[in-house]
Structure formats: C-alpha cells, structure tokens
Design a protein around this motif. Structure first.
Motif, PDB file in Angstrom:
ATOM      1  N   ALA A   1       0.845  -1.193   0.000  1.00  0.00           N
ATOM      2  CA  ALA A   1       0.000   0.000   0.000  1.00  0.00           C
ATOM      3  C   ALA A   1       0.873   1.233   0.000  1.00  0.00           C
ATOM      4  O   ALA A   1       2.033   1.197   0.388  1.00  0.00           O
ATOM      5  N   ILE A   2       0.276   2.299  -0.417  1.00  0.00           N
ATOM      6  CA  ILE A   2       0.937   3.594  -0.388  1.00  0.00           C
ATOM      7  C   ILE A   2       0.113   4.484   0.535  1.00  0.00           C
ATOM      8  O   ILE A   2      -1.109   4.398   0.556  1.00  0.00           O
ATOM      9  N   TYR A   3       0.792   5.271   1.328  1.00  0.00           N
ATOM     10  CA  TYR A   3       0.119   6.214   2.219  1.00  0.00           C
ATOM     11  C   TYR A   3      -0.007   7.556   1.515  1.00  0.00           C
ATOM     12  O   TYR A   3       0.961   8.063   0.961  1.00  0.00           O
ATOM     13  N   CYS A   4      -1.203   8.125   1.549  1.00  0.00           N
ATOM     14  CA  CYS A   4      -1.432   9.451   0.993  1.00  0.00           C
ATOM     15  C   CYS A   4      -2.265  10.263   1.970  1.00  0.00           C
ATOM     16  O   CYS A   4      -3.085   9.700   2.701  1.00  0.00           O
TER      17      CYS A   4
ATOM     18  N   ILE B   1      -1.234   6.132  -6.817  1.00  0.00           N
ATOM     19  CA  ILE B   1      -0.412   7.343  -6.843  1.00  0.00           C
ATOM     20  C   ILE B   1      -1.113   8.402  -6.009  1.00  0.00           C
ATOM     21  O   ILE B   1      -2.334   8.522  -6.059  1.00  0.00           O
ATOM     22  N   CYS B   2      -0.336   9.164  -5.255  1.00  0.00           N
ATOM     23  CA  CYS B   2      -0.912  10.275  -4.498  1.00  0.00           C
ATOM     24  C   CYS B   2      -1.090  11.481  -5.425  1.00  0.00           C
ATOM     25  O   CYS B   2      -0.228  11.768  -6.254  1.00  0.00           O
TER      26      CYS B   2
ATOM     27  N   ILE C   1      -7.551  23.172  -2.663  1.00  0.00           N
ATOM     28  CA  ILE C   1      -6.572  22.094  -2.770  1.00  0.00           C
ATOM     29  C   ILE C   1      -7.223  20.808  -2.303  1.00  0.00           C
ATOM     30  O   ILE C   1      -7.831  20.756  -1.241  1.00  0.00           O
ATOM     31  N   THR C   2      -7.087  19.770  -3.107  1.00  0.00           N
ATOM     32  CA  THR C   2      -7.598  18.446  -2.765  1.00  0.00           C
ATOM     33  C   THR C   2      -6.438  17.473  -2.800  1.00  0.00           C
ATOM     34  O   THR C   2      -5.718  17.399  -3.788  1.00  0.00           O
ATOM     35  N   ARG C   3      -6.251  16.727  -1.727  1.00  0.00           N
ATOM     36  CA  ARG C   3      -5.217  15.687  -1.663  1.00  0.00           C
ATOM     37  C   ARG C   3      -5.932  14.347  -1.575  1.00  0.00           C
ATOM     38  O   ARG C   3      -6.762  14.143  -0.697  1.00  0.00           O
ATOM     39  N   GLU C   4      -5.594  13.430  -2.485  1.00  0.00           N
ATOM     40  CA  GLU C   4      -6.348  12.178  -2.572  1.00  0.00           C
ATOM     41  C   GLU C   4      -5.526  11.134  -3.296  1.00  0.00           C
ATOM     42  O   GLU C   4      -4.470  11.430  -3.858  1.00  0.00           O
ATOM     43  N   CYS C   5      -6.004   9.903  -3.304  1.00  0.00           N
ATOM     44  CA  CYS C   5      -5.416   8.811  -4.078  1.00  0.00           C
ATOM     45  C   CYS C   5      -5.994   8.835  -5.497  1.00  0.00           C
ATOM     46  O   CYS C   5      -7.154   9.191  -5.686  1.00  0.00           O
ATOM     47  N   LEU C   6      -5.176   8.462  -6.462  1.00  0.00           N
ATOM     48  CA  LEU C   6      -5.609   8.519  -7.858  1.00  0.00           C
ATOM     49  C   LEU C   6      -6.771   7.570  -8.131  1.00  0.00           C
ATOM     50  O   LEU C   6      -7.703   7.913  -8.853  1.00  0.00           O
ATOM     51  N   SER C   7      -6.748   6.393  -7.550  1.00  0.00           N
ATOM     52  CA  SER C   7      -7.822   5.427  -7.812  1.00  0.00           C
ATOM     53  C   SER C   7      -9.169   5.915  -7.281  1.00  0.00           C
ATOM     54  O   SER C   7     -10.211   5.500  -7.769  1.00  0.00           O
ATOM     55  N   THR C   8      -9.164   6.800  -6.309  1.00  0.00           N
ATOM     56  CA  THR C   8     -10.409   7.319  -5.751  1.00  0.00           C
ATOM     57  C   THR C   8     -11.040   8.369  -6.656  1.00  0.00           C
ATOM     58  O   THR C   8     -12.260   8.428  -6.786  1.00  0.00           O
TER      59      THR C   8
ATOM     60  N   ASP D   1      -0.239  11.902 -18.591  1.00  0.00           N
ATOM     61  CA  ASP D   1       1.062  11.619 -18.005  1.00  0.00           C
ATOM     62  C   ASP D   1       0.931  11.612 -16.481  1.00  0.00           C
ATOM     63  O   ASP D   1       0.712  12.653 -15.864  1.00  0.00           O
ATOM     64  N   LEU D   2       1.072  10.451 -15.860  1.00  0.00           N
ATOM     65  CA  LEU D   2       0.881  10.322 -14.419  1.00  0.00           C
ATOM     66  C   LEU D   2       2.191  10.230 -13.644  1.00  0.00           C
ATOM     67  O   LEU D   2       2.183   9.890 -12.468  1.00  0.00           O
ATOM     68  N   TYR D   3       3.312  10.531 -14.296  1.00  0.00           N
ATOM     69  CA  TYR D   3       4.596  10.442 -13.596  1.00  0.00           C
ATOM     70  C   TYR D   3       4.748  11.619 -12.640  1.00  0.00           C
ATOM     71  O   TYR D   3       4.006  12.588 -12.693  1.00  0.00           O
ATOM     72  N   GLU D   4       5.746  11.552 -11.760  1.00  0.00           N
ATOM     73  CA  GLU D   4       5.969  12.587 -10.746  1.00  0.00           C
ATOM     74  C   GLU D   4       6.002  13.979 -11.351  1.00  0.00           C
ATOM     75  O   GLU D   4       6.567  14.193 -12.405  1.00  0.00           O
ATOM     76  N   GLY D   5       5.389  14.926 -10.665  1.00  0.00           N
ATOM     77  CA  GLY D   5       5.413  16.306 -11.098  1.00  0.00           C
ATOM     78  C   GLY D   5       4.023  16.888 -11.237  1.00  0.00           C
ATOM     79  O   GLY D   5       3.017  16.225 -10.998  1.00  0.00           O
TER      80      GLY D   5
END
Length: 156
Positions: A19-22, A53-54, A67-74, A85-89
């Motif tokens: 799992a990844i923490y976000c 991905i966060c 500002i919304t902080r969430e997981c991509l799958s959600t 493009d879902l890479y970092e940045g």
C-alpha cells in the motif's frame, strides 16, 4: 502431522500488504490548505489500489484556491480532466472535449462543463514524503491465537 498443521497455520498468520500512504483531505479542512500542517491529518491513509499514486489537485479562481489531496484510484471515477502523463510532477488539467455535449443547461452553478475554475493543476507523487510505498507484514490476531492454542494443545 501436528507440526505440519501448526506450520501451515503459522504461514497463514502473515498477511502481505502493498500500500501507499497518501494524505486525503481538502483545503476546507483544518491543516490541509497551502501551509500544510500534517499534525491535523495524522499520518495519512492507505490507498485502495496496490499500484496507486498520491494526487494533489490545485484549482484556482481569481484569489480563491481549493486544494484536494487524494489517491488517484479514488478520483478516477468522477474526474475526467486527469492528465495522461501520471509520472511525478505537476501538470495542467486535460480538457475533456466530450464533456457536456448535448446538454442545454441554464443553471450556471451546476458547472457541468467544469469551467468554473480558471486553472486546474494536478500534482502526482509516489516517491516523496508520505508518498512512499512498501511491503509490510501484518499479523492476523485470530490466526495467531489459533496457532498459539494449537501449540499449547500439542505440548500438553
């Protein structure tokens, strides 16, 4: 035979978690705005998908910033403006040309074309702080108690 049973139950006692923490919050909640204060948001939450991905979504309208902080799958199920493009940045939101076709709506507050905000930026991370993924082992309490009980019965 009893030893083999105990060893197989012991093997089932360990559950692998990938799992990844976000952080999962919006800027209307305390501590989630631009000066981010992680003390309000505890340590983050597990994302539902294994390869998640966060995401930090910054939506600006004049001087207002959401500002919304969430997981991509959600957010994948209801956001159609996620960049390819879902890479970092950070990247600007994609324009969905198929959104709100064949709709004659006179209520502008519904924002069916998603053009209320002047700019929308998506920031993706999976390597930074609280974006780290890893493998941890979590012990199942029920399976561990059964294993200890079987060991106790075996040695009596």
């Amino acid at each position: 035979m009893k030893l083999l049973l105990i060893l197989s139950v012991l093997q089932l006692a360990f559950i692998e978690i990938n799992a990844i923490y976000c952080y999962r919050c919006t800027s209307t909640q305390p501590g989630c705005a631009t000066p981010f204060n992680w003390h309000w948001r505890f340590w983050g939450d597990h994302c539902p998908a294994d390869d998640d991905i966060c995401v930090k979504i910054i939506e600006r309208k004049d001087a207002t910033e959401v500002i919304t902080r969430e997981c991509l799958s959600t957010i994948k199920s209801f956001r159609t403006d996620i960049p390819a493009d879902l890479y970092e940045g950070c990247r600007p939101a994609a324009k969905d040309v198929r959104l709100a076709h064949y709709v004659n709506n006179t209520i502008k507050e519904l924002d069916i074309r998603r053009d209320h905000y002047d700019s929308t930026t998506f920031c993706f991370c999976f390597l930074d702080h609280r974006c780290n993924d890893g493998v941890t082992n979590q012990v199942s309490i029920v399976t561990m108690s059964i294993t200890l009980f079987l060991c106790f019965v075996y040695w009596l």
